[in-house]
Scaffold this active site. Sequence first.
Site, short mmCIF file in Angstrom:
data_model
loop_
_atom_site.label_atom_id
_atom_site.label_comp_id
_atom_site.label_asym_id
_atom_site.label_seq_id
_atom_site.Cartn_x
_atom_site.Cartn_y
_atom_site.Cartn_z
NE ARG A 286 -4.14 -1.95 2.04
CZ ARG A 286 -4.10 -3.10 2.70
NH1 ARG A 286 -3.09 -3.34 3.53
NH2 ARG A 286 -5.05 -3.99 2.56
CE LYS B 164 -0.80 13.40 -14.36
NZ LYS B 164 -1.08 13.78 -15.76
CD GLU C 246 6.62 15.96 -22.28
OE1 GLU C 246 6.12 17.01 -21.82
OE2 GLU C 246 5.95 14.96 -22.57
CE LYS D 299 4.86 17.38 -13.94
NZ LYS D 299 5.62 16.23 -14.46
CD GLU E 66 -4.00 15.59 -14.96
OE1 GLU E 66 -4.75 15.13 -15.82
OE2 GLU E 66 -2.79 15.30 -14.89
NE ARG F 214 0.59 16.67 -12.14
CZ ARG F 214 1.24 15.88 -11.30
NH1 ARG F 214 0.93 15.87 -10.02
NH2 ARG F 214 2.21 15.10 -11.72
CG ASN G 185 -2.13 15.96 -19.58
OD1 ASN G 185 -1.20 15.16 -19.51
ND2 ASN G 185 -3.04 16.07 -18.63
CG HIS H 19 0.92 14.96 -23.36
ND1 HIS H 19 1.55 16.17 -23.46
CD2 HIS H 19 1.82 14.12 -22.76
CE1 HIS H 19 2.77 16.08 -22.93
NE2 HIS H 19 2.96 14.86 -22.51
CG HIS I 58 -0.81 10.12 -24.69
ND1 HIS I 58 -1.41 10.39 -23.49
CD2 HIS I 58 0.52 10.24 -24.47
CE1 HIS I 58 -0.49 10.68 -22.59
NE2 HIS I 58 0.69 10.59 -23.16
CG HIS J 117 6.00 10.68 -24.52
ND1 HIS J 117 4.64 10.50 -24.41
CD2 HIS J 117 6.30 11.80 -23.80
CE1 HIS J 117 4.12 11.47 -23.66
NE2 HIS J 117 5.10 12.26 -23.28
#
Length: 360
Positions: A118, A139, A181, A223, A233, A237, A241, A244, A248, A261
């Site tokens: 956990r 993330k 990026e 960032k 997010e 946030r 993206n 993206h 993606h 990417h």
Amino acid sequence: MNIMVKTSSKTYPVMIGPQVIDELAKLIRENQYTKLLVISDQTVSRLHLDTLIQSLPAEVETDHTIVHSGEMAKQFSVYEHCLSYALERGLDRKSCILAFGGGAVGDLSGFVAATYMRGIPFIQVPTTILAHDSAVGGKTAINLPEAKNMVGAFHQPDAVIYDTDFLTTLPEQEVRSGFAEAVKHALIADAGLLDYIMEHIHSIEDVSGKRLQYILAKGVQIKAGIVEKDEKEAGLRAVLNFGHTLGHVIEAAGGYGKVTHGESVMTGMVYALMLSIELEGLDFPLKKYVEWSERLGYRFYVPENLAFDTVMSAMRKDKKSHAGTPRFVLLESVGQPVIREVEAALLETVYQKIKKRMFS
């Protein structure tokens, strides 16, 4: 350079520069981890694993496991292997996972750390330019065959140790992927940084040395500032993206690991810029930007057989979508992002333009 990331759940340092790997042993001793597990990929372990192991304190028991390079690492089978290996080696809740590699290894390792018992500590030790974005902010995720990063958790690292000496072995394609990026950060947050980048970076060989360290540090600061305001997010946030949504889709359609990417995101950013010009009246020299990008080797690749219906179906599954309607990060101006729902008709019109390379 030492940048502090402050979130509601944790505050931690991002150390950037040559030879900062020397700080890792001190950090491990201070946190009194019981055991260490290094997760690395085939390429990075061959080049740099010995250097990392030598930097670790000898008195702390260390194991390592090697996974596929790139997005192939982010599979359920690999994730399960890492969990089982951690259990086999006796990691407990005071143990620490070291994510040693690029963004894919960081995503995988972070998710393993987030879910093993956990949640146990982990430290990001990135070795790519791309990871200056993915290593900061907590993330973590693995992929489904149908979509990227759909299974994951928010789990902040204890630290990010970003030794830029590791970047000297990167192949040109990986430099190009990561640099996209950095350009993204400038577009969404800092017009001055974009001017600096376009003025000083004229070829992919220029993405090196002190210029690169400056750009990386600025990107991490951008960032960190966004993550501090919106750790999970809930709103702001999502601007990270930018590019993206289509990026993606292109990455998945090309086959994970076959199209990088960052290069996919660069195409997605041009798409978002074109939508921003149409919807937000963005004043932006798109043709100049595309020509500059092409001098760096970006090709704005869109698979010829990738039909818009397929693209639209994938974009509806994007995490920003609402009730099946795609939402995009757009720009009112450079440094001023907004999130908008976009009608399918306009999405298709602009998609056909980018496939035909109609950038003027």
